[in-house]
Design a protein around this motif. Structure first.
Motif, PDB file in Angstrom:
ATOM      1  N   LEU A 143       6.257 -29.225 -10.859  1.00  0.00           N
ATOM      2  CA  LEU A 143       6.019 -29.570 -12.257  1.00  0.00           C
ATOM      3  C   LEU A 143       7.266 -30.054 -12.987  1.00  0.00           C
ATOM      4  N   ILE A 144       8.363 -30.268 -12.269  1.00  0.00           N
ATOM      5  CA  ILE A 144       9.505 -30.940 -12.873  1.00  0.00           C
ATOM      6  C   ILE A 144       9.186 -32.430 -12.934  1.00  0.00           C
ATOM      7  N   THR A 145       9.733 -33.145 -13.915  1.00  0.00           N
ATOM      8  CA  THR A 145       9.466 -34.575 -14.004  1.00  0.00           C
ATOM      9  C   THR A 145      10.156 -35.315 -12.854  1.00  0.00           C
ATOM     10  N   VAL A 146       9.644 -36.494 -12.525  1.00  0.00           N
ATOM     11  CA  VAL A 146      10.243 -37.252 -11.431  1.00  0.00           C
ATOM     12  C   VAL A 146      11.680 -37.646 -11.781  1.00  0.00           C
ATOM     13  N   ARG A 147      11.944 -37.917 -13.048  1.00  0.00           N
ATOM     14  CA  ARG A 147      13.311 -38.260 -13.432  1.00  0.00           C
ATOM     15  C   ARG A 147      14.241 -37.053 -13.282  1.00  0.00           C
ATOM     16  N   GLY A 148      13.751 -35.901 -13.682  1.00  0.00           N
ATOM     17  CA  GLY A 148      14.547 -34.702 -13.541  1.00  0.00           C
ATOM     18  C   GLY A 148      14.862 -34.393 -12.090  1.00  0.00           C
ATOM     19  N   ARG A 149      13.886 -34.574 -11.227  1.00  0.00           N
ATOM     20  CA  ARG A 149      14.112 -34.284  -9.809  1.00  0.00           C
ATOM     21  C   ARG A 149      15.089 -35.282  -9.197  1.00  0.00           C
ATOM     22  N   ARG A 150      15.020 -36.539  -9.621  1.00  0.00           N
ATOM     23  CA  ARG A 150      15.945 -37.540  -9.094  1.00  0.00           C
ATOM     24  C   ARG A 150      17.373 -37.230  -9.523  1.00  0.00           C
ATOM     25  N   LEU A 151      17.562 -36.891 -10.799  1.00  0.00           N
ATOM     26  CA  LEU A 151      18.904 -36.551 -11.273  1.00  0.00           C
ATOM     27  C   LEU A 151      19.444 -35.315 -10.559  1.00  0.00           C
ATOM     28  N   LEU A 152      18.563 -34.374 -10.286  1.00  0.00           N
ATOM     29  CA  LEU A 152      18.982 -33.179  -9.564  1.00  0.00           C
ATOM     30  C   LEU A 152      19.466 -33.539  -8.166  1.00  0.00           C
ATOM     31  N   ALA A 153      18.779 -34.479  -7.516  1.00  0.00           N
ATOM     32  CA  ALA A 153      19.160 -34.886  -6.161  1.00  0.00           C
ATOM     33  C   ALA A 153      20.490 -35.631  -6.137  1.00  0.00           C
ATOM     34  N   GLU A 154      20.882 -36.230  -7.268  1.00  0.00           N
ATOM     35  CA  GLU A 154      22.120 -37.009  -7.323  1.00  0.00           C
ATOM     36  C   GLU A 154      23.295 -36.214  -7.889  1.00  0.00           C
ATOM     37  N   ALA A 155      23.079 -34.955  -8.236  1.00  0.00           N
ATOM     38  CA  ALA A 155      24.104 -34.175  -8.928  1.00  0.00           C
ATOM     39  C   ALA A 155      25.217 -33.722  -7.992  1.00  0.00           C
ATOM     40  N   ASP A 156      26.413 -33.566  -8.566  1.00  0.00           N
ATOM     41  CA  ASP A 156      27.530 -32.922  -7.879  1.00  0.00           C
ATOM     42  C   ASP A 156      27.572 -31.426  -8.191  1.00  0.00           C
ATOM     43  N   VAL A 157      27.172 -31.088  -9.425  1.00  0.00           N
ATOM     44  CA  VAL A 157      27.176 -29.708  -9.886  1.00  0.00           C
ATOM     45  C   VAL A 157      25.861 -29.428 -10.600  1.00  0.00           C
ATOM     46  N   VAL A 158      25.261 -28.277 -10.321  1.00  0.00           N
ATOM     47  CA  VAL A 158      24.034 -27.857 -11.002  1.00  0.00           C
ATOM     48  C   VAL A 158      24.272 -26.481 -11.608  1.00  0.00           C
ATOM     49  N   ILE A 159      24.108 -26.382 -12.921  1.00  0.00           N
ATOM     50  CA  ILE A 159      24.203 -25.101 -13.610  1.00  0.00           C
ATOM     51  C   ILE A 159      22.781 -24.706 -13.980  1.00  0.00           C
ATOM     52  N   ALA A 160      22.265 -23.677 -13.312  1.00  0.00           N
ATOM     53  CA  ALA A 160      20.837 -23.383 -13.361  1.00  0.00           C
ATOM     54  C   ALA A 160      20.529 -22.109 -14.116  1.00  0.00           C
ATOM     55  N   ASP A 161      19.434 -22.151 -14.900  1.00  0.00           N
ATOM     56  CA  ASP A 161      18.916 -20.971 -15.567  1.00  0.00           C
ATOM     57  C   ASP A 161      18.115 -20.124 -14.586  1.00  0.00           C
ATOM     58  N   ARG A 162      17.963 -18.856 -14.919  1.00  0.00           N
ATOM     59  CA  ARG A 162      17.161 -17.948 -14.101  1.00  0.00           C
ATOM     60  C   ARG A 162      15.701 -18.372 -14.070  1.00  0.00           C
ATOM     61  N   LEU A 163      15.213 -18.959 -15.177  1.00  0.00           N
ATOM     62  CA  LEU A 163      13.808 -19.319 -15.275  1.00  0.00           C
ATOM     63  C   LEU A 163      13.536 -20.750 -14.837  1.00  0.00           C
ATOM     64  N   GLY A 164      14.523 -21.445 -14.347  1.00  0.00           N
ATOM     65  CA  GLY A 164      14.295 -22.794 -13.843  1.00  0.00           C
ATOM     66  C   GLY A 164      13.557 -22.756 -12.511  1.00  0.00           C
ATOM     67  N   PRO A 165      13.131 -23.930 -12.011  1.00  0.00           N
ATOM     68  CA  PRO A 165      12.452 -23.990 -10.709  1.00  0.00           C
ATOM     69  C   PRO A 165      13.432 -23.742  -9.568  1.00  0.00           C
ATOM     70  N   ARG A 166      13.619 -22.487  -9.212  1.00  0.00           N
ATOM     71  CA  ARG A 166      14.658 -22.088  -8.262  1.00  0.00           C
ATOM     72  C   ARG A 166      14.458 -22.681  -6.871  1.00  0.00           C
ATOM     73  N   ASP A 167      13.202 -22.922  -6.488  1.00  0.00           N
ATOM     74  CA  ASP A 167      12.940 -23.452  -5.145  1.00  0.00           C
ATOM     75  C   ASP A 167      13.602 -24.807  -4.919  1.00  0.00           C
ATOM     76  N   LEU A 168      13.834 -25.551  -5.999  1.00  0.00           N
ATOM     77  CA  LEU A 168      14.437 -26.877  -5.851  1.00  0.00           C
ATOM     78  C   LEU A 168      15.906 -26.782  -5.444  1.00  0.00           C
ATOM     79  N   LEU A 169      16.551 -25.671  -5.734  1.00  0.00           N
ATOM     80  CA  LEU A 169      17.969 -25.539  -5.420  1.00  0.00           C
ATOM     81  C   LEU A 169      18.199 -25.529  -3.910  1.00  0.00           C
ATOM     82  N   ALA A 170      17.218 -25.041  -3.159  1.00  0.00           N
ATOM     83  CA  ALA A 170      17.366 -24.982  -1.706  1.00  0.00           C
ATOM     84  C   ALA A 170      17.348 -26.372  -1.081  1.00  0.00           C
ATOM     85  N   GLU A 171      16.822 -27.364  -1.809  1.00  0.00           N
ATOM     86  CA  GLU A 171      16.727 -28.719  -1.278  1.00  0.00           C
ATOM     87  C   GLU A 171      17.989 -29.540  -1.535  1.00  0.00           C
ATOM     88  N   LEU A 172      18.943 -28.990  -2.281  1.00  0.00           N
ATOM     89  CA  LEU A 172      20.137 -29.756  -2.627  1.00  0.00           C
ATOM     90  C   LEU A 172      21.044 -29.908  -1.410  1.00  0.00           C
TER      91      LEU A 172
END
Length: 410
Positions: free
Chosen positions: A182-211
């Motif tokens: 349920l993250i937007t496609v733009r959000g997921r793309r930016l996440l895939a291109e990131a060098d650093v991710v600062i994540a909240d506890r309530l964010g979609p944590r499963d996506l972090l494993a794909e980085l």
């Protein structure tokens, strides 16, 4: 010609005449891309679908309400032949050949001089797929290849990071209510291109494993010094990493601006001169009730819904919520961050006129595999939360909509 593959090329049609013969479904599908390319489109057809007619009424295309006539393609750069008249198609195709106009035919691709590729777009990139074997053209296969590539670019599973145009900065990304889909496609793309991710506890944590392994992930929930200092530390971390020339994503739960303190982070970045992009997210205030079968509005039941924060009790002097006014509303009340305060919230609403029998639903861990729904009323919700051991995060829905849907009756 059939023994050789088509030569792929991108046509620059801005301000150039394109003639479309036929106003049916084929034209309806192809016209938007031609208009987007800036082409000067002439549609020749006795009739058109309502969507095509609306484009003509809006001035996006010129429509001559008649059949094809010899000479229509004389000044064209490109032609699309899509009529239901085989004779007109043959004559128009012959004219295109005489005038050396690249011509697409919807009825007979083998007799065309151009083919329309299966196309898709993602962040300034156009993906165009053609079958290389002219004898074995398979439009469904080319469309499937196109969809796979575009989907991968959009959701970040096909990583193609920018190099020349990439600039350091921060993206405040709303991750949605928890389900990684349920993250937007733009959000997921930016996440895939990131060098650093600062994540909240309530964010979609499963996506972090794909980085990728090189991405530095910082858990914002573990930054110390209390609520105020934690936010200041998060702001400083965003600024520090961006100043190092890195692409930083601040991954937040829900939407950055719905009780997400996103504006505080944006203001801190602006003061530091750091460019920032804000990517909206799906708010849990709507999506979590929906996932539990509760519409926040419903015809004949609720014509409004109000979202409030429950992290401060109604009798707390810091509260900015007008609870007496909320008690008088007939619509739906959605409370976020209010599990431990729901008893006092219910008492306040009842004290100011809300019926004690008003239905209440608590949806814990909404949209995730651990989701569960607990129902109560304003009179019983305090004891129900304790008895059922409801824990944050949970979205609380108050109103008659709780009885709508598979879990209740209108």
């Amino acid at each position: 010609m059939a023994e050789h593959p088509a030569y792929p090329v991108g046509l620059r049609l801005t301000g150039r005449r394109v003639v479309v013969l036929g106003g049916g479904q084929v034209a309806q599908r192809r016209l938007p891309a031609l208009v987007a390319a800036g082409a000067d489109v002439l549609l020749v057809s006795p009739e058109a679908t309502p969507s095509v007619e609306a484009m003509a009424d809006a001035g996006e295309i010129t429509w001559e309400r008649r059949g094809y006539a010899d000479g229509d393609l004389a000044d064209a750069w490109y032609a699309l032949i899509a009529t239901s008249d085989p004779d007109a198609n043959e004559r128009a195709s012959a004219e295109a050949e005489r005038h050396r106009v690249w011509c697409v035919r919807s009825d007979d691709a083998d007799r065309a001089t151009a083919w329309t590729p299966a196309t898709g777009r993602s962040e300034g990139v156009t993906v165009a797929v053609l079958t290389t074997d002219a004898k074995g053209r398979d439009p469904r296969h080319t469309a499937a290849v196109r969809d796979a590539v575009v989907e991968g670019l959009r959701d970040g599973t096909l990583v193609a990071p920018h190099h020349r145009t990439r600039t350091p900065g921060v993206a405040l990304v709303g991750g949605g209510p928890g389900d990684p889909d349920l993250i937007t496609v733009r959000g997921r793309r930016l996440l895939a291109e990131a060098d650093v991710v600062i994540a909240d506890r309530l964010g979609p944590r499963d996506l972090l494993a794909e980085l990728p392994p090189h991405v530095e992930v910082i858990d914002a929930a573990k930054i110390p010094y209390g609520r105020f200092m934690a936010q200041e530390a998060i702001n400083n971390a965003l600024i520090e990493h961006a100043r190092q020339g890195k692409s930083v994503v601040r991954l937040k739960g829900g939407d950055p601006y719905v009780f997400g303190r996103g504006m505080e982070e944006l203001q801190a970045l602006a003061e530091a001169g750091i460019p920032c992009t804000v990517v909206p997210g799906i708010s849990s205030s709507i999506s979590v009730p929906g996932a539990a079968g509760i519409p926040v509005t419903h015809r004949g039941v609720a014509h409004e819904f109000t979202v409030v924060s429950g992290h401060v009790a109604p009798d707390d002097e810091r509260s900015l919520v007008d609870w007496p006014s909320l008690a008088k509303l007939t619509g739906t009340l959605v409370v976020l961050m209010g599990v431990d305060k729901i008893g006092r919230i219910a008492e306040t609403l009842v004290a100011h006129g809300k019926s004690p029998d008003t239905p209440v639903a608590l949806v814990q861990e909404g949209t995730t595999a651990a989701q569960r729904r607990v129902d109560a009323t304003l009179a019983t919700v305090a004891e129900t939360v304790v008895a059922q051991e409801v824990r944050p995060p949970a979205v609380i829905v108050i109103g008659e909509v709780v009885g709508v849907g598979p879990h209740g009756a209108v």
